[in-house]
Design an enzyme around this catalytic site. Structure first.
Site, PDB file in Angstrom:
ATOM      1  N   PRO A 273       2.874   5.143 -17.977  1.00 24.44           N
ATOM      2  CA  PRO A 273       3.105   5.773 -16.665  1.00 24.44           C
ATOM      3  C   PRO A 273       4.332   6.679 -16.753  1.00 24.44           C
ATOM      4  O   PRO A 273       5.467   6.238 -16.513  1.00 24.44           O
ATOM      5  CB  PRO A 273       3.332   4.581 -15.738  1.00 24.44           C
ATOM      6  CG  PRO A 273       3.897   3.519 -16.629  1.00 24.44           C
ATOM      7  CD  PRO A 273       3.316   3.736 -17.990  1.00 24.44           C
ATOM      8  N   ASP A 446       9.005   7.056 -19.905  1.00 24.23           N
ATOM      9  CA  ASP A 446       8.126   5.945 -19.548  1.00 24.23           C
ATOM     10  C   ASP A 446       8.794   5.178 -18.399  1.00 24.23           C
ATOM     11  O   ASP A 446       9.862   4.589 -18.577  1.00 24.23           O
ATOM     12  CB  ASP A 446       7.927   5.045 -20.772  1.00 24.23           C
ATOM     13  CG  ASP A 446       6.928   3.921 -20.532  1.00 24.23           C
ATOM     14  OD1 ASP A 446       6.648   3.605 -19.362  1.00 24.23           O
ATOM     15  OD2 ASP A 446       6.425   3.355 -21.530  1.00 24.23           O
ATOM     16  N   HIS A 447       8.146   5.191 -17.239  1.00 23.28           N
ATOM     17  CA  HIS A 447       8.764   4.574 -16.063  1.00 23.28           C
ATOM     18  C   HIS A 447       8.829   3.048 -16.170  1.00 23.28           C
ATOM     19  O   HIS A 447       9.487   2.396 -15.351  1.00 23.28           O
ATOM     20  CB  HIS A 447       7.985   4.959 -14.799  1.00 23.28           C
ATOM     21  CG  HIS A 447       8.854   5.453 -13.689  1.00 23.28           C
ATOM     22  ND1 HIS A 447      10.030   4.814 -13.312  1.00 23.28           N
ATOM     23  CD2 HIS A 447       8.746   6.518 -12.868  1.00 23.28           C
ATOM     24  CE1 HIS A 447      10.581   5.461 -12.316  1.00 23.28           C
ATOM     25  NE2 HIS A 447       9.839   6.515 -12.021  1.00 23.28           N
ATOM     26  N   ARG A 448       8.196   2.476 -17.179  1.00 25.71           N
ATOM     27  CA  ARG A 448       8.285   1.032 -17.365  1.00 25.71           C
ATOM     28  C   ARG A 448       9.640   0.617 -17.934  1.00 25.71           C
ATOM     29  O   ARG A 448      10.094  -0.504 -17.709  1.00 25.71           O
ATOM     30  CB  ARG A 448       7.168   0.540 -18.297  1.00 25.71           C
ATOM     31  CG  ARG A 448       5.761   0.733 -17.748  1.00 25.71           C
ATOM     32  CD  ARG A 448       4.720   0.359 -18.798  1.00 25.71           C
ATOM     33  NE  ARG A 448       4.821   1.209 -19.978  1.00 25.71           N
ATOM     34  CZ  ARG A 448       4.036   1.089 -21.060  1.00 25.71           C
ATOM     35  NH1 ARG A 448       3.105   0.143 -21.101  1.00 25.71           N
ATOM     36  NH2 ARG A 448       4.180   1.911 -22.079  1.00 25.71           N
ATOM     37  N   CYS A 450      12.639   2.264 -17.536  1.00 27.24           N
ATOM     38  CA  CYS A 450      13.793   2.556 -16.706  1.00 27.24           C
ATOM     39  C   CYS A 450      13.354   3.229 -15.414  1.00 27.24           C
ATOM     40  O   CYS A 450      12.193   3.644 -15.284  1.00 27.24           O
ATOM     41  CB  CYS A 450      14.799   3.452 -17.443  1.00 27.24           C
ATOM     42  SG  CYS A 450      14.212   5.138 -17.704  1.00 27.24           S
TER      43      CYS A 450
END
Length: 476
Positions: A273, A446-448, A450
């Site tokens: 994501p 990658d929003h996972r 941070c």
């Protein structure tokens, strides 16, 4: 064709050429049938999705057969050559064999005996030593008696036999192990609920290749389309309308570098994501600093090396972006060292060489390593080890004359810094309007791993270093 004095024929199969590689294309044969080869002598040059590689043979003797013409794509584990192992003199001067035209000799029926373990290095790449080669395993496949409607081939791929009456039939599922080596083939079949036992492989010894699975899927889609057309009836297509034909246009196989890029980017888009933030920065002082460095004598410092040095300093402050996600364990793995990948466009397509331990290099060392890897990439001589293991990527798309981009993250990394072109633009400097050298910087992350605060902090620090290179002195 010469034979070894003791008559033992060893089969050398395409080895694993690097992490994630499941196939290779034969570019050039380096030996002919009948040639005498030494242990670890290169016998074929192949092109993988990552590099051109000369493959050494771990057996010494006489080449009795080659499998595949130049341009043929083989999966890992498929036979490459067979070698009659024996004394060199006997091999070179022995009587001619009865099997010509490169065909492998057919062994006579013998009682099963323990096969002597051949001597060989087990090497898989020139310059890469490994442990002893693993024991050979034969794939067990049940014999299938040919019928009058024997399997044929269409477009170079195997297809199921058709009964004499013309009705389309399906291959009868067989017992025993399915002849598949590539995990990619299994995954493709699993994603489309395709039973591999119903396919007849077109590879060596009936090996099922990716092309066989794709052909079966296209055939199933075409059959479904014909069924839908019959159900639609006369009202389905207006009179005089011409439906587009699948044969229109030019088809370009997704293989080699292009296929690897497609697979990796598709996986990244499915699993990660991602989000992107960007900022404009005044690079005038950075350009002046580089000019001053290069005027002082010694090796010239490249701009990409300075940007890489800024990246490593920023990653030290924001280590969340130098990480990867272990989806199986549901853990974020923060990595100790920075192995910096950089996008390089070549005649073979886009590749991403990796600068090892970039965090421990100064600007001169980074400049030299960037130059070496770029030259190797353009020559197609990068090794798999130089194309894998990156932890963060620097993408200088400004060389294409563009300002911005929202790139796809290089899976399984967590972030990529993009750098646009540096061009003169109006800019407010010290309270006055001036013409300055401006660059757009973007960070895709990658929003996972941070949130936006961390990503924004990283990008702001990079921009500060570009605008005021003296900021870097705090970390030198």
């Amino acid at each position: 064709m010469a034979h070894a004095s003791d008559g033992r024929s060893m089969e050398f199969k395409l080895p694993d050429l690097g992490e994630g590689l499941t196939e290779a294309e034969i570019v050039r044969w380096l030996v002919e049938v009948g040639d005498v080869v030494a242990v670890d002598q290169p016998v074929v040059e192949v092109e993988t999705a990552k590099a051109m590689v000369e493959v050494p043979c771990p057996y010494g003797g006489v080449v009795t057969a080659r499998f595949g013409e130049e341009g043929t794509e083989l999966p890992v584990g498929a036979p490459l050559v067979t070698v009659a192992v024996g004394e060199g003199d006997a091999a070179a001067g022995g009587p001619a064999g009865e099997h010509g035209d490169g065909a492998a000799p057919t062994p006579a029926a013998e009682p099963p005996v323990a096969e002597p373990k051949p001597e060989g290095s087990g090497n898989v790449l020139v310059g890469y030593g490994t442990s002893e080669a693993p024991a050979r395993r034969r794939r067990v496949r049940p014999d299938r008696a040919p019928a009058s409607g024997a399997p044929g081939r269409a477009n170079g791929h195997a297809r199921a036999a058709e009964p004499v009456g013309g009705a389309v039939g399906t291959a009868e599922p067989v017992d025993g192990p399915v002849p598949v080596i590539s995990p990619l083939v299994r995954r493709l079949a699993r994603q489309h609920d395709l039973d591999l036992r119903e396919l007849a492989g077109s590879g060596p010894d009936g090996l099922i290749l990716r092309a066989d699975v794709e052909y079966a899927l296209r055939a199933a889609a075409a059959q479904g389309g014909r069924t839908a057309d019959r159900e639609a009836g006369a009202g389905g297509t207006p009179a005089g309308a011409v439906a587009p034909s699948p044969s229109d246009g030019t088809r370009v196989p997704l293989k080699g570098v292009r296929g690897a890029v497609a697979d990796k980017l598709s996986r990244s888009r499915r699993e990660i994501p991602d989000a992107t933030c960007w900022v404009d920065a005044d690079a005038t002082e950075l350009m002046r600093a580089r000019t001053a460095m290069n005027a002082s004598g010694g090796p010239k410092i490249s701009l990409v090396a300075l940007l890489a040095r800024i990246c490593t300093a920023a990653l030290a402050r924001f280590p969340e972006l130098n990480s990867t996600v272990d989806t199986e364990a549901r853990e974020i793995v923060r990595l100790d060292g920075v192995h910096l990948g950089f996008a390089a466009q070549t005649d073979r397509g886009l590749v991403v060489p990796v600068v090892r331990d970039a965090h421990a290099r100064d600007a001169e060392s980074l400049t030299a390593e960037f130059a070496r890897l770029t030259d190797a990439a353009r020559a197609g001589r990068l090794t798999p080890g130089e194309l894998t293991g990156g932890t963060f990527t620097l993408n200088n798309y400004g060389v294409f004359g563009v300002d911005g981009s929202t790139p796809i993250i290089n899976h399984p990394e967590a972030a990529m810094l993009g750098v646009g072109r540096i061009v003169p633009k109006p800019w407010v400097h010290e309270g006055e309007l001036a013409v300055r050298q401006v660059v757009q910087l973007s960070l895709t992350f990658d929003h996972r791993v941070c949130d936006g605060g961390t990503a924004g902090g990283f990008l702001r620090y990079v921009a500060d270093c570009v605008e005021q290179p003296a900021v870097l002195l705090r970390t030198l």
